[in-house]
Motif scaffolding. Sequence first.
Motif, PDB file in Angstrom:
ATOM      1  N   SER A  69      -2.531  -0.757  -5.535  1.00  0.00           N
ATOM      2  CA  SER A  69      -1.332  -0.284  -6.243  1.00  0.00           C
ATOM      3  C   SER A  69      -0.066  -0.777  -5.553  1.00  0.00           C
ATOM      4  CB  SER A  69      -1.324   1.252  -6.318  1.00  0.00           C
ATOM      5  OG  SER A  69      -2.402   1.711  -7.106  1.00  0.00           O
ATOM      6  N   GLY A  70      -0.080  -0.806  -4.228  1.00  0.00           N
ATOM      7  CA  GLY A  70       1.069  -1.317  -3.475  1.00  0.00           C
ATOM      8  C   GLY A  70       1.300  -2.796  -3.729  1.00  0.00           C
ATOM      9  N   TRP A  71       0.213  -3.570  -3.785  1.00  0.00           N
ATOM     10  CA  TRP A  71       0.346  -5.007  -4.057  1.00  0.00           C
ATOM     11  C   TRP A  71       0.878  -5.251  -5.471  1.00  0.00           C
ATOM     12  CZ3 TRP A  71      -5.324  -5.907  -2.124  1.00  0.00           C
ATOM     13  CH2 TRP A  71      -5.348  -5.793  -0.731  1.00  0.00           C
ATOM     14  N   ILE A  72       0.431  -4.434  -6.398  1.00  0.00           N
ATOM     15  CA  ILE A  72       0.909  -4.560  -7.782  1.00  0.00           C
ATOM     16  C   ILE A  72       2.406  -4.262  -7.838  1.00  0.00           C
ATOM     17  CG2 ILE A  72       0.780  -3.531 -10.092  1.00  0.00           C
ATOM     18  CD1 ILE A  72      -2.264  -3.142  -9.543  1.00  0.00           C
ATOM     19  N   ASN A 138       8.581  -1.889 -14.971  1.00  0.00           N
ATOM     20  CA  ASN A 138       8.119  -0.681 -14.277  1.00  0.00           C
ATOM     21  C   ASN A 138       6.985  -0.010 -15.054  1.00  0.00           C
ATOM     22  OD1 ASN A 138       9.918  -1.021 -12.186  1.00  0.00           O
ATOM     23  ND2 ASN A 138      11.407   0.468 -12.952  1.00  0.00           N
ATOM     24  N   LYS A 139       7.128   0.027 -16.369  1.00  0.00           N
ATOM     25  CA  LYS A 139       6.072   0.604 -17.207  1.00  0.00           C
ATOM     26  C   LYS A 139       4.792  -0.229 -17.100  1.00  0.00           C
ATOM     27  CE  LYS A 139       4.984   1.845 -21.986  1.00  0.00           C
ATOM     28  NZ  LYS A 139       5.414   1.789 -23.403  1.00  0.00           N
ATOM     29  N   GLN A 140       4.944  -1.555 -17.162  1.00  0.00           N
ATOM     30  CA  GLN A 140       3.780  -2.435 -17.050  1.00  0.00           C
ATOM     31  C   GLN A 140       3.134  -2.306 -15.677  1.00  0.00           C
ATOM     32  OE1 GLN A 140       4.907  -6.456 -18.208  1.00  0.00           O
ATOM     33  NE2 GLN A 140       6.055  -5.672 -19.967  1.00  0.00           N
ATOM     34  N   ARG A 141       3.944  -2.182 -14.644  1.00  0.00           N
ATOM     35  CA  ARG A 141       3.423  -2.006 -13.272  1.00  0.00           C
ATOM     36  C   ARG A 141       2.533  -0.772 -13.187  1.00  0.00           C
ATOM     37  NH1 ARG A 141       7.997   0.271  -9.982  1.00  0.00           N
ATOM     38  NH2 ARG A 141       7.284   2.067 -11.204  1.00  0.00           N
ATOM     39  N   ASP A 142       3.050   0.361 -13.682  1.00  0.00           N
ATOM     40  CA  ASP A 142       2.299   1.615 -13.595  1.00  0.00           C
ATOM     41  C   ASP A 142       1.019   1.548 -14.425  1.00  0.00           C
ATOM     42  OD1 ASP A 142       4.338   2.526 -11.997  1.00  0.00           O
ATOM     43  OD2 ASP A 142       5.307   3.726 -13.561  1.00  0.00           O
TER      44      ASP A 142
END
Length: 303
Positions: A69-72, A138-142
Amino acid sequence: METQRTIDEALNKVIDATEGFVVRIFGSLRRRILDALASLFRKYKEPNVPILDSVRKYNRLDSFISKVSGWIAEAYKSLFKRANDDIKTVYEENHLRSGHLFEFAAQKRLGFKRLKEKDIQKAVKNPIPELEPENQYNKQRDETASQIAIEVRQGLQAGEGYEEIAKRIEKRTGMAEYRAKRTARTEAHRVQNQARLDAGMQASKRTKMEKLWDGTLDRRTRPAHRKLDGTKIAPEKLFVSTAGGVGPAPGLMMNPADDCNCRCAVVFLVNGELPKLRRARPGKDTEVIPYQTFEEWKEALAG
């Protein structure tokens, strides 16, 4: 010879480079996740013990998911910064190069000035907050982080090995890459046309201007935009699409069916003609205002 189309062609290379950056970011992210997954299997696979039981010990699986998750998050942060820098470049270049072209076609000063950073930032801002690139990324990241976590956990629950779970991750990162590229291109296209529109509106205060829908006519062009191709209207008027959108230019139709992946452009006619600018100094007897290259013209603009 410089025209609005040659300006667009040059700026399309900036947009292509943004997409290339997205591909590299996701390629690196994919390799990083798969390497960590392979390490997880190597370290914790025990004889006659399900891999799920092994990785559940000591929060190993949760630690892996947290790292991924951090890398993403890092990937999307880099992606947004690059995309935002590029759309500001696209706006400034198109606005000023179009202004340069319009002035020498009209043979009069049209009131163009140097663009300040705050003005560019304001101009490129999406009028719909939910569609702002940072909010979209941000939405795509989550969603990407959540989907990959689910795929890993489901794969382990099903007793899958490295190869099967790796395929799940490749599929999810591929989908995320496609969405990120579409967002980058759609936003850059919107800003590219906004810049031309703003330049045309500025010029229309001092000379006769009309705007025209310039379609990219090939098999990928949507029927509604084929119908709009060649439509001429006043600078302040709105185009109406049979796909449902209404707006001042391609990419600004406030309708996903018109705006997503659109490749059309708005171009302006100056005194009834499409402006062209030869890259050579004409004879002085034909000039009302002295010829300047774009760089000379830009340097002379008031702040």
